[in-house]
Design an enzyme around this catalytic site. Sequence first.
Site, PDB file in Angstrom:
ATOM      1  N   ASN A 336       0.858  -1.199   0.000  1.00  0.00           N
ATOM      2  CA  ASN A 336       0.000   0.000   0.000  1.00  0.00           C
ATOM      3  C   ASN A 336       0.899   1.256   0.000  1.00  0.00           C
ATOM      4  OD1 ASN A 336       1.024  -0.325   2.604  1.00  0.00           O
ATOM      5  ND2 ASN A 336      -0.641   0.884   3.437  1.00  0.00           N
ATOM      6  N   CYS A 338       2.012   3.615   2.099  1.00  0.00           N
ATOM      7  CA  CYS A 338       3.096   3.917   3.060  1.00  0.00           C
ATOM      8  C   CYS A 338       3.997   2.726   3.314  1.00  0.00           C
ATOM      9  CB  CYS A 338       2.499   4.454   4.342  1.00  0.00           C
ATOM     10  SG  CYS A 338       1.485   5.917   4.032  1.00  0.00           S
ATOM     11  N   GLU A 340       3.543  -0.338   4.583  1.00  0.00           N
ATOM     12  CA  GLU A 340       3.441  -1.278   5.707  1.00  0.00           C
ATOM     13  C   GLU A 340       2.612  -2.510   5.399  1.00  0.00           C
ATOM     14  OE1 GLU A 340       1.982   1.559   5.450  1.00  0.00           O
ATOM     15  OE2 GLU A 340       0.005   1.649   6.364  1.00  0.00           O
TER      16      GLU A 340
END
EC number: 1.17.4.1
Length: 633
Positions: A336, A338, A340
């Site tokens: 995704n 960011c 994580e």
Amino acid sequence: REEKESLGVKDDLKLTLNAVKVLEARYLLKDEDGKIIETPRQMFRRVASHIGIIEALYDFMEYKKTGKIPENAEKIGKVSLTQEEVLRRAFNYMKEDGIMEGTFEEFMDFLSTKGTSAHLYINKFEEMMSSLDFVPNSPTLMNAGTKLGQLSACFVLPVGDSIEDIFETLKNTALIHKSGGGTGFSFSRLRPKDDIVGSTKGVASGPVSFMKIFDVTTDVIKQGGKRRGANMGILNYNHPDIMEFVLSKDSENKVLSNFNISVGVTDEFFEKLDNDDYVDLINPRTKKVTKRIKAKELWDAIIDQAWKTADPGLIFLDEINRKNPVKNVGDIESTNPCGEQPLLPYESCNLGSINLSKYVNGKDIDYDRLRETVWLATRFLDDVIDANKFPVEQIKKVTRMTRKIGLGVMGFADLLIKLEVPYNSWEALEIAEKVMSFINEESHKASQHLAEERGVFPAWYGSEWEKEGIKMRNSTTTTIAPTGTISIIAGCSSSIEPIFALAFVRHVLNGQELLEVNPLFEEKTRSLGLYSEELMRKVAETGNLENIEINEEIKKIFVTAHEVDPQWHVLMQATFQRYCDSGVSKTINMKSDATREDIAKAYRMAKDLHCKGITVYRDKSKTVQVLTAGTTE
Ligand code: ADP
């Protein structure tokens, strides 16, 4: 307090001023005239009552199977219209999955004649959120119980090598952004720039140019009128356009400004780098080698560009796929926005984070209470999957097959400060290990318990979990999200990051200045009789205590992000990663005078310590930056 009420919001939870501002701007429901129609507590109540009501469906399922009615069942004559909508949708999902018997009318009848224990969970969920012990990701807060109804933060979409495929994904991206989610893509399947286009005999424009279309789309679609979308773009290191990709972003953040970019690297790439070997660049359409470049040349370009602009990061594809619990469903090619959450194509994931600063008891961590929250939060996040309104049919299918959830933490730096442990210390790493392994283990147990009650996730058969003989309701349970907004709502330090600045001056309208001081720092200095406005203004000049005369112990405990050596940042990320099913969002902060070697070292260390990805941020490497330590505008 007065200030908070003048914002027009009744703060019934004693939140911070910033929390109230954020909630007012984007989270609290408004009527057609834009007037706010709920308080913060009512917001959490709305979320709890639309997630917790899902419990009633499982009660009904159990009743159909065994004739049992839950203890403490309460008869419900009528549910709200929005609750009924959620129930009807979830009921149909379960029907499609072949796990629900009977009709919806029968279910509603069951609610009023036999009853459900859903109200107990609704109350517990509300309490867990309004105490700020646990906060779900932004889309759940914004959209639960509304028409949009989309509750997940993270999505990955595939990008196929045809105009139809690309624009189908572009459409799906728009739908996801509209509903508050962020999207990640691998562009590695796209044929390179100047390659042949069969149907037109023209030439292809390549991954980077298509990324620009996604970028513009993101700009245009403001999410549900609330926030602009975010994207992750990935290109594998052996794609012919890799150099153009690596160099695509700029420090003014004018190009691809809605993208984080990462180079997809494998173990083979590092072998080549170590042997000073060449990388074959391969056209994904023809599978033919188009060019060879030295691995070192690519590596140096990546590092140089990351030094200049903070992009690209790396994603370690082999490590991610080694840990992929559902290899039976497919390989992972992207995360995704960011970083994580590694996900399969069309998979989505909903997140939520526990505020660790609330679990300190004197100088100890209250593990009993933490266990309770982990179990309840795991259950909550599993219910979210059923309450969710998926923006695209295929996403619903894949998400419900793997049932990934991402329970994480925030307020970790606050916890360390309360325990008087410096962030950059072995003791802090030990605490990280202890806390995260506990959360991981307990959430696995909670998911196993749910599997007994509700069944395993459908793709469990053939998964790594099945091989281990462990029945799970969710293929992953833990993720460390950045908690950018929800940590503001909870009034704690974000994610597992150190404190960014101990004090800073915020310039507000009319040329006024507002001095903001970290509450734990204020408390500590007051308790020692050291607090003065003058001192705080001095601290606010840089945001840290480096050049302040104050006792050494305090300096160590209140260390800030830029003072923490990058290696400690990476060690902290790696420690959390070891006890986390999905990934860890972490910014490896560096001072503006950090060198390219520092960045190379951090990237290399992340690979060696089995991280799943890495991003660095050298202070001032972007002219527009979200956070600046010290005096800001
Ligand atoms: P929050 O605190 O708002 O819940 P986080 O900062 O923890 O969100 O981010 C978690 C994930 O949510 C991100 O990795 C991304 O997938 C998604 N996300 C965050 N901000 C945005 C945004 N502006 N647009 C779209 N998705 C976002």
